[in-house]
Design a protein around this motif. Structure first.
Motif, PDB file in Angstrom:
ATOM      1  N   VAL A  60     -16.527  -7.056   8.294  1.00  0.00           N
ATOM      2  CA  VAL A  60     -16.331  -5.712   7.737  1.00  0.00           C
ATOM      3  C   VAL A  60     -15.382  -4.905   8.614  1.00  0.00           C
ATOM      4  CG1 VAL A  60     -17.467  -3.543   7.136  1.00  0.00           C
ATOM      5  CG2 VAL A  60     -18.553  -5.718   6.546  1.00  0.00           C
ATOM      6  N   GLY A  61     -15.581  -4.933   9.934  1.00  0.00           N
ATOM      7  CA  GLY A  61     -14.696  -4.215  10.854  1.00  0.00           C
ATOM      8  C   GLY A  61     -13.255  -4.683  10.728  1.00  0.00           C
ATOM      9  N   HIS A  62     -13.069  -5.999  10.666  1.00  0.00           N
ATOM     10  CA  HIS A  62     -11.723  -6.570  10.502  1.00  0.00           C
ATOM     11  C   HIS A  62     -11.077  -6.077   9.211  1.00  0.00           C
ATOM     12  CE1 HIS A  62      -8.532  -9.631  10.340  1.00  0.00           C
ATOM     13  NE2 HIS A  62      -8.876  -9.767   9.075  1.00  0.00           N
ATOM     14  N   ASP A  63     -11.837  -6.140   8.120  1.00  0.00           N
ATOM     15  CA  ASP A  63     -11.287  -5.751   6.822  1.00  0.00           C
ATOM     16  C   ASP A  63     -11.006  -4.249   6.745  1.00  0.00           C
ATOM     17  OD1 ASP A  63     -11.343  -8.389   6.030  1.00  0.00           O
ATOM     18  OD2 ASP A  63     -13.306  -8.221   5.084  1.00  0.00           O
ATOM     19  N   LEU A  64     -11.840  -3.438   7.381  1.00  0.00           N
ATOM     20  CA  LEU A  64     -11.571  -1.991   7.432  1.00  0.00           C
ATOM     21  C   LEU A  64     -10.279  -1.720   8.200  1.00  0.00           C
ATOM     22  CD1 LEU A  64     -15.070  -0.412   8.111  1.00  0.00           C
ATOM     23  CD2 LEU A  64     -13.647  -0.085   6.084  1.00  0.00           C
ATOM     24  N   ALA A  65     -10.111  -2.380   9.329  1.00  0.00           N
ATOM     25  CA  ALA A  65      -8.909  -2.173  10.136  1.00  0.00           C
ATOM     26  C   ALA A  65      -7.653  -2.546   9.353  1.00  0.00           C
ATOM     27  CB  ALA A  65      -8.998  -2.976  11.425  1.00  0.00           C
ATOM     28  N   TYR A  66      -7.710  -3.660   8.642  1.00  0.00           N
ATOM     29  CA  TYR A  66      -6.519  -4.104   7.917  1.00  0.00           C
ATOM     30  C   TYR A  66      -6.310  -3.378   6.590  1.00  0.00           C
ATOM     31  CZ  TYR A  66      -4.997  -7.335  11.380  1.00  0.00           C
ATOM     32  OH  TYR A  66      -4.497  -7.860  12.551  1.00  0.00           O
ATOM     33  N   ALA A  67      -7.223  -2.510   6.223  1.00  0.00           N
ATOM     34  CA  ALA A  67      -7.010  -1.652   5.055  1.00  0.00           C
ATOM     35  C   ALA A  67      -6.213  -0.399   5.430  1.00  0.00           C
ATOM     36  CB  ALA A  67      -8.342  -1.260   4.430  1.00  0.00           C
ATOM     37  N   ILE A  68      -6.003  -0.197   6.718  1.00  0.00           N
ATOM     38  CA  ILE A  68      -5.217   0.948   7.193  1.00  0.00           C
ATOM     39  C   ILE A  68      -3.737   0.604   7.027  1.00  0.00           C
ATOM     40  CG2 ILE A  68      -4.637   2.418   9.150  1.00  0.00           C
ATOM     41  CD1 ILE A  68      -7.478   1.856  10.217  1.00  0.00           C
ATOM     42  N   ALA A  69      -3.073   1.324   6.133  1.00  0.00           N
ATOM     43  CA  ALA A  69      -1.660   1.068   5.838  1.00  0.00           C
ATOM     44  C   ALA A  69      -0.726   1.884   6.741  1.00  0.00           C
ATOM     45  CB  ALA A  69      -1.372   1.389   4.376  1.00  0.00           C
ATOM     46  N   ASP A  70      -1.142   3.094   7.105  1.00  0.00           N
ATOM     47  CA  ASP A  70      -0.340   3.982   7.938  1.00  0.00           C
ATOM     48  C   ASP A  70      -1.232   4.508   9.057  1.00  0.00           C
ATOM     49  OD1 ASP A  70       1.159   5.995   9.100  1.00  0.00           O
ATOM     50  OD2 ASP A  70       1.785   6.891   7.202  1.00  0.00           O
ATOM     51  N   PRO A  71      -1.265   3.810  10.202  1.00  0.00           N
ATOM     52  CA  PRO A  71      -2.181   4.182  11.284  1.00  0.00           C
ATOM     53  C   PRO A  71      -2.028   5.625  11.770  1.00  0.00           C
ATOM     54  CG  PRO A  71      -1.259   2.020  11.699  1.00  0.00           C
ATOM     55  CD  PRO A  71      -0.523   2.589  10.524  1.00  0.00           C
ATOM     56  N   ASP A  72      -0.800   6.111  11.855  1.00  0.00           N
ATOM     57  CA  ASP A  72      -0.597   7.485  12.342  1.00  0.00           C
ATOM     58  C   ASP A  72      -1.210   8.507  11.390  1.00  0.00           C
ATOM     59  OD1 ASP A  72       0.756   6.639  14.625  1.00  0.00           O
ATOM     60  OD2 ASP A  72       2.694   6.663  13.596  1.00  0.00           O
ATOM     61  N   ARG A  73      -0.950   8.339  10.107  1.00  0.00           N
ATOM     62  CA  ARG A  73      -1.495   9.272   9.114  1.00  0.00           C
ATOM     63  C   ARG A  73      -3.015   9.160   9.037  1.00  0.00           C
ATOM     64  NH1 ARG A  73      -0.665   9.484   2.675  1.00  0.00           N
ATOM     65  NH2 ARG A  73      -1.505  11.560   2.383  1.00  0.00           N
TER      66      ARG A  73
END
Length: 176
Positions: free
Chosen positions: A112-125
């Protein structure tokens, strides 16, 4: 007793007179009137609750999570992300599990943690607009565990500053 009635009556008359004389303008509101509270004016209230709190409460924008790609689908057969919502700097993630084994659930949180992280398309925003990710884990419709995920952990994982297991351990240790 008679004196009280006279004072009350004269007070009511005075209030009525002052209310009628408080404005030199007519009762009609125009679009040019900055104090008019019509639908098309900018009265300083940006959202549905009447307060300008910096957040737009329009129903159309509630589904958008800044810097985040839509649905989160896990590669796990033990846990499923059922709901992802955003409300004032918090992303809430509903997770359904079919396991009652705590160790197995914690292992699945790595996915779940991995998939949440990779759902972030624009880390700064995402970091600018989201402060915390809350995980609500349910089994057979009952809440079994609540976890708080610091956004920085997800970003550190994306940047390979922490391992997948370290991310899982941070998430597991954040139990509410």
């Amino acid at each position: 007793m008679e004196r009280r009635k006279i004072l009350l009556g004269s007070g009511a008359v005075l209030a009525t007179v002052l209310a009628g004389c408080s404005s030199s303008e007519t009762d009609e509101e125009t679009d040019d009137d900055p104090d008019s509270f019509g639908d098309d004016d900018d009265d300083g209230y940006d959202d549905d609750d009447g307060y300008d709190d910096g957040y737009d409460d329009d129903d159309d924008d509630d589904d958008e999570i800044p810097g985040f790609e839509g649905d989160v689908e896990t590669g796990s057969d033990k846990v499923t992300v059922t709901d992802v919502t955003h409300d004032h700097g918090t992303v809430s993630v509903g997770v359904e599990t079919d396991t009652t084994d705590t160790d197995e659930l914690y292992k699945e949180l790595e996915v779940v943690g991995h998939d949440l992280a990779y759902a972030i398309a624009d880390p700064d925003r995402f970091k600018r607009d989201v402060e915390i990710v809350e995980l609500y884990i349910e089994h057979d419709g009952a809440h079994v565990l609540g976890l708080a995920v610091d956004v920085q952990w997800l970003l550190d994982y994306l940047e390979d500053e922490i391992s997948r297991e370290e991310l899982k351990n941070k998430i597991v240790n954040s139990k509410e």
